[in-house]
Enzyme design. Structure first.
Site, PDB file in Angstrom:
ATOM      1  CG  HIS A 104      -5.855  -2.208  -1.084  1.00 19.41           C
ATOM      2  ND1 HIS A 104      -4.642  -2.868  -0.203  1.00 19.41           N
ATOM      3  CD2 HIS A 104      -5.607  -1.042  -0.640  1.00 19.41           C
ATOM      4  CE1 HIS A 104      -3.810  -1.794   0.081  1.00 19.41           C
ATOM      5  NE2 HIS A 104      -4.266  -0.858  -0.187  1.00 19.41           N
ATOM      6  CD  GLU A 105      -7.112   1.376  -3.538  1.00 22.33           C
ATOM      7  OE1 GLU A 105      -7.282   2.351  -2.646  1.00 22.33           O
ATOM      8  OE2 GLU A 105      -6.160   0.882  -3.858  1.00 22.33           O
ATOM      9  CG  HIS A 130      -7.172   2.760   1.666  1.00 25.85           C
ATOM     10  ND1 HIS A 130      -6.439   2.675   2.789  1.00 25.85           N
ATOM     11  CD2 HIS A 130      -6.616   2.176   0.687  1.00 25.85           C
ATOM     12  CE1 HIS A 130      -5.188   2.246   2.380  1.00 25.85           C
ATOM     13  NE2 HIS A 130      -5.236   1.978   0.962  1.00 25.85           N
ATOM     14  CB  CYS A 151      -0.832  -0.147   1.255  1.00 25.93           C
ATOM     15  SG  CYS A 151      -2.131   1.396   1.324  1.00 25.93           S
TER      16      CYS A 151
HETATM   17 NI    NI Z   1      -3.682   1.274   0.097  1.00 28.46          NI
END
Ligand code: NI
Length: 195
Positions: free
Chosen positions: A153-154, A157, A111
Site C-alpha cells: 500500500h505504501e 503511494h 487509507c
Molecule cells: Ni494510504
C-alpha cells in the site's frame, strides 16, 4: 518533530510519482525532519503506515508500524483467523518490491488520504522488500501477511497509486460505519489495515 496535515484524494501529491532520495541526502536535516514528521504524523493519525506524498513531500520514503495493542483483530470475531501481528517501526527509503508469483489475497484496506472508506484489495501475501534505512544502509527482507499488505500500500503511494486503483470490484467499497454489518453478511476478508 511536528504533526503534518495528511493530504486527501484530489491533492496532486497523491498522483505524482515520488523521486528517489540521493545518497548525499542521508543524514541531512531535511530528510531527518521528514522521517521524524512522518512517524509523528502516522502515530497521531492512528494509521499503520504513511508515505511522504501523503504529507505533500515528493521523495521515496515511507514509514509503518503496528503497535501490539493496535494490531487489528480478526473480523468478524468468530473468524478462525489468528490475531494480526504487531509490526515494529520501520523506515524505508527508495523501496523496490518483488511479489512472489501466486495467489493474491483479498482483504480490507483503508487509507488516511481516503478517509472513512474501506474496500477489499488484492495483495501479494509475501513480498521481498529492498531499499535503504534512514542511515542509508541496505534493507533486504521478505515480509508477509499484514506487513506485506502495508508495504504494498505504501509503495503504491510512492507511484501515485491509491488502494481504490487496486480494487478489482468497487462493489465492496464501504463507509466504515457500514462496514461491520457488511462483513457479517459473509463477504471475504479477515481484518482491516488502515494505512
Ligand atoms: Ni494510504
Amino acid at each position: 518533530m511536528a504533526v503534518l496535515d495528511i493530504v486527501r484524494l484530489g491533492h496532486p501529491a497523491l498522483r505524482t510519482p515520488a523521486r528517489e532520495v540521493a545518497s548525499e541526502e542521508f543524514g541531512s536535516p531535511a530528510l531527518e525532519r521528514l522521517i521524524d514528521d512522518l512517524v509523528e504524523t502516522m502515530r497521531a493519525a492512528g494509521c499503520g503506515g504513511l508515505s511522504a506524498p501523503q504529507v505533500g513531500a515528493g521523495s521515496q520514503v515511507f514509514v509503518y508500524e503496528v503497535p501490539p495493542s493496535e494490531a487489528p483483530p480478526a473480523t468478524p470475531p468468530r473468524s478462525s483467523a489468528p490475531p494480526a501481528e504487531a509490526v515494529p517501526l520501520t523506515i524505508v527509503v527508495n523501496p523496490v518490491l518483488h511479489g512472489k508469483p501466486g495467489r493474491m489475497v483479498h482483504d480490507w484496506e483503508g487509507c488516511s488520504s481516503v478517509p472513512d472508506l474501506l474496500g477489499l484489495v488484492p495483495r501479494h501475501p509475501e513480498v521481498r522488500l529492498r531499499g535503504l534505512d534512514r542511515e542509508g544502509q541496505p534493507v533486504d527482507r521478505v515480509v508477509s501477511a499484514l506487513e506485506s499488505r502495508i508495504v504494498q500500500h505504501e509503495h503504491d503511494h510512492l507511484n501515485g497509486i491509491v488502494f481504490l486503483d487496486r480494487m478489482r470490484d468497487l462493489k465492496s467499497l464501504t463507509y466504515s460505519s457500514e462496514w461491520s454489518s457488511f462483513v457479517e453478511r459473509g463477504e471475504q476478508g479477515e481484518r482491516t489495515a488502515v494505512v
